[in-house]
Design a protein around this motif. Structure first.
Motif, PDB file in Angstrom:
ATOM      1  N   LEU A  87       0.833  -1.208   0.000  1.00  0.00           N
ATOM      2  CA  LEU A  87       0.000   0.000   0.000  1.00  0.00           C
ATOM      3  C   LEU A  87       0.867   1.257   0.000  1.00  0.00           C
ATOM      4  CD1 LEU A  87      -2.750  -1.035   2.598  1.00  0.00           C
ATOM      5  CD2 LEU A  87      -3.053  -0.735   0.128  1.00  0.00           C
ATOM      6  N   GLY A  88       1.921   1.231   0.798  1.00  0.00           N
ATOM      7  CA  GLY A  88       2.812   2.379   0.868  1.00  0.00           C
ATOM      8  C   GLY A  88       3.486   2.667  -0.462  1.00  0.00           C
ATOM      9  N   THR A  89       3.899   1.608  -1.166  1.00  0.00           N
ATOM     10  CA  THR A  89       4.525   1.775  -2.480  1.00  0.00           C
ATOM     11  C   THR A  89       3.575   2.472  -3.449  1.00  0.00           C
ATOM     12  OG1 THR A  89       5.908  -0.180  -2.227  1.00  0.00           O
ATOM     13  CG2 THR A  89       5.486   0.548  -4.468  1.00  0.00           C
ATOM     14  N   TYR A  90       2.343   1.972  -3.508  1.00  0.00           N
ATOM     15  CA  TYR A  90       1.361   2.532  -4.443  1.00  0.00           C
ATOM     16  C   TYR A  90       1.053   3.992  -4.107  1.00  0.00           C
ATOM     17  CZ  TYR A  90      -2.944   3.215  -7.061  1.00  0.00           C
ATOM     18  OH  TYR A  90      -3.902   3.711  -7.912  1.00  0.00           O
ATOM     19  N   LEU A  91       0.787   4.274  -2.838  1.00  0.00           N
ATOM     20  CA  LEU A  91       0.419   5.631  -2.439  1.00  0.00           C
ATOM     21  C   LEU A  91       1.581   6.608  -2.595  1.00  0.00           C
ATOM     22  CD1 LEU A  91      -1.720   4.860   0.753  1.00  0.00           C
ATOM     23  CD2 LEU A  91      -2.531   5.586  -1.502  1.00  0.00           C
ATOM     24  N   ASN A  92       2.796   6.135  -2.376  1.00  0.00           N
ATOM     25  CA  ASN A  92       3.958   7.004  -2.537  1.00  0.00           C
ATOM     26  C   ASN A  92       4.100   7.456  -3.990  1.00  0.00           C
ATOM     27  OD1 ASN A  92       6.127   8.345  -1.294  1.00  0.00           O
ATOM     28  ND2 ASN A  92       7.562   6.742  -1.818  1.00  0.00           N
TER      29      ASN A  92
END
Length: 510
Positions: A87-92
């Motif tokens: 999730l962090g990868t996508y949102l970043n």
């Protein structure tokens, strides 16, 4: 040495020579300037940007730390962490990538400390100084964890002296990072991400076959109390299930917050040649990270079944982080060609380690030579002197990391998780407020940086040992405290100047 060990050694030596040669050749063609050394002249394509970001992110944690955690405790801890990171990868990529590329170009910033400092129009570079020190404090042990992974690899497989392996790994990384700079690092990251992917696929297939099939792997996992549960975890010592509540899961999901503050990942966004290409980079990175982490968690489970069959020893404690190494060693016993493949797998672990360590060395080097030495202390250097200092800084930081990696019993997962929390809790809110809130000011960001950094240590060493609700991962409470302080201090002090507001409006309209 046995025939299989000779084959593995030959493959690894060839790989290391390839890395050095490629890095040096790229470096000779690179632009000889600070922007060229630290950002590759802002000329990276979408594929290199995506895979370089993910390779520098995942590190030896992907091929050692994550499978080792799943091997020991089951799917809960490892899976919730992986979900948070995905999730962090996508949102970043979605929220930060285009904005920081655009704003950093407008401000002519080539490092994260310089971006934050210029965003708030610092007259005295206090933020620059603190941000640079944070990078040095957390990146040096982060690099050390990667070198420790190299030492464990060669020690567990060949019985080589642990520190000798650490030193060899450091020399290879220094050789192409100090010569080639960002262009060499980013290109090697792309190559290394491919090798890492191949290693994951081969180990999964071979591990299942040695365990007796997928059904056997699942049955062995089911036999361990709490092993396959998302809300329980397996205690290997007591052979019992331990509760893994919502707070634990939420705490591990918080790993995703760390992405907003990772200097070595954020500079990838700043280095792309066109911000429009970041949409393609986001898709590539998101797909790769989901698949790779899912496979890594499964390898931990598969490795346990291979241990049950007697193919590899039963691993305990930090030894569990060598599960892929052990399976590769088993593969090498089946002949010359399997030994060559095993060598490629072990080269994949080296690739994972080096793809992170090189990026971290470069970021730490920029924090010292570009930000501290020139911006904070005002030491004027020519272009040639700047490049020399940058390369010397890479060497010095690597040497310090070698000494910190002296303990072979240190946990790669534990070191990475602490450094990840440090960056996420200090830089994450600063980056988000810089990009999204016009009302944030220098005083608020400065107070937030200090609060986030201090809270990571306070929560980790004083509050977290209490347990219970306080046992959560230190990134989350430190990140939230940082945000609250930024908002309160920004509201209670004078707002940003007209010039800062005008720059922000220009960036938003862009």
């Amino acid at each position: 040495m046995t025939t299989s060990q000779i084959c593995i050694t030959a493959v690894i030596i060839l790989y290391l020579c390839f890395v050095i040669f490629t890095g040096v050749m790229i470096g000779r063609r690179s632009k000889k300037s600070s922007e060229g050394f630290y950002l590759g002249g802002r000329g990276m394509g979408p594929l290199v940007t995506a895979m370089s970001a993910e390779a520098s992110d995942m590190s030896s944690w992907l091929l050692m730390g994550l499978p080792g955690l799943a091997y020991l405790t089951g799917v809960a801890d490892a899976s919730w962490t992986a979900i948070g990171l995905a999730l962090g990868t996508y949102l970043n990529f979605l929220l930060v990538a285009k904005r920081i590329r655009r704003y950093s170009v407008q401000l002519d910033a080539i490092t994260i400390p310089s971006f934050i400092s210029k965003r708030y129009d610092e007259k005295k570079p206090v933020i620059m100084c603190i941000a640079s020190l944070v990078i040095l404090v957390f990146f040096v042990p982060y690099v050390a964890s990667g070198l420790a992974a190299i030492g464990k690899l060669f020690n567990s497989l060949f019985g080589w002296n642990y520190m000798l392996a650490v030193v060899i790994g450091a020399i290879v990384i220094i050789s192409y990072t100090s010569v080639g700079g960002f262009s060499a690092v980013a290109t090697m990251d792309l190559i290394q991400s491919v090798i890492m992917s191949v290693a994951l696929v081969v180990i999964t297939w071979f591990g299942i076959s040695q365990a007796g099939g997928l059904d056997v792997v699942i049955e062995n996992a089911k036999a361990l109390p709490g092993y396959l549960s998302f809300f329980k975890t397996h205690d290997a010592v007591a052979n019992a299930a331990k509760p893994y509540g919502f707070m634990n899961a939420f705490s591990m999901l918080a790993w995703g917050l760390g992405y907003f503050g990772m200097p070595h990942i954020l500079v990838r966004f700043m280095a792309i040649r066109d911000e429009k290409e970041l949409s393609l980079s986001r898709r590539i990175a998101s797909v790769w990270v989901v698949i790779s982490m899912t496979v890594a968690v499964c390898i931990g489970m598969i490795g346990y079944s291979v241990s049950k069959t007697g193919g590899i020893p039963l691993l305990t404690g930090s030894e569990s982080e060598t599960v892929i190494v052990q399976i590769a060693g088993l593969l090498a016993k089946f002949g010359i060609f399997p030994a060559i493949v095993a060598g490629m797998i072990l080269a994949g672990i080296l690739a994972a380690t080096m793809s992170t360590a090189d990026s971290q060395l470069l970021a730490a080097s920029s924090a010292f030579s570009e930000n501290l030495l020139q911006d904070v202390f005002g030491i004027k250097l020519t272009a040639k002197q700047t490049m020399l200092v940058a390369r010397l800084t890479v060497i010095v930081i690597a040497v310090i990391a070698v000494f910190l990696a002296a303990d072979p019993n240190s946990s790669v997962f534990a070191i990475v998780s602490f450094a990840w929390a440090g960056f996420g809790a200090t830089f994450g809110p600063a980056i988000l407020f810089s990009l999204f809130w016009k009302g944030s000011n220098r005083q608020g960001i400065l107070a937030g940086l200090v609060t986030g950094g201090v809270m990571v240590f306070v929560w980790k060493f004083l509050i977290r040992p209490i347990g219970g609700i306080f046992g959560m991962y230190e990134l989350l409470p430190a990140f939230l405290c940082n945000c609250v302080v930024v908002i309160l201090v920004s509201k209670l002090t004078h707002g940003p100047s007209d010039q800062v507001r005008a720059q922000y409006e220009a960036y938003r309209k862009g």
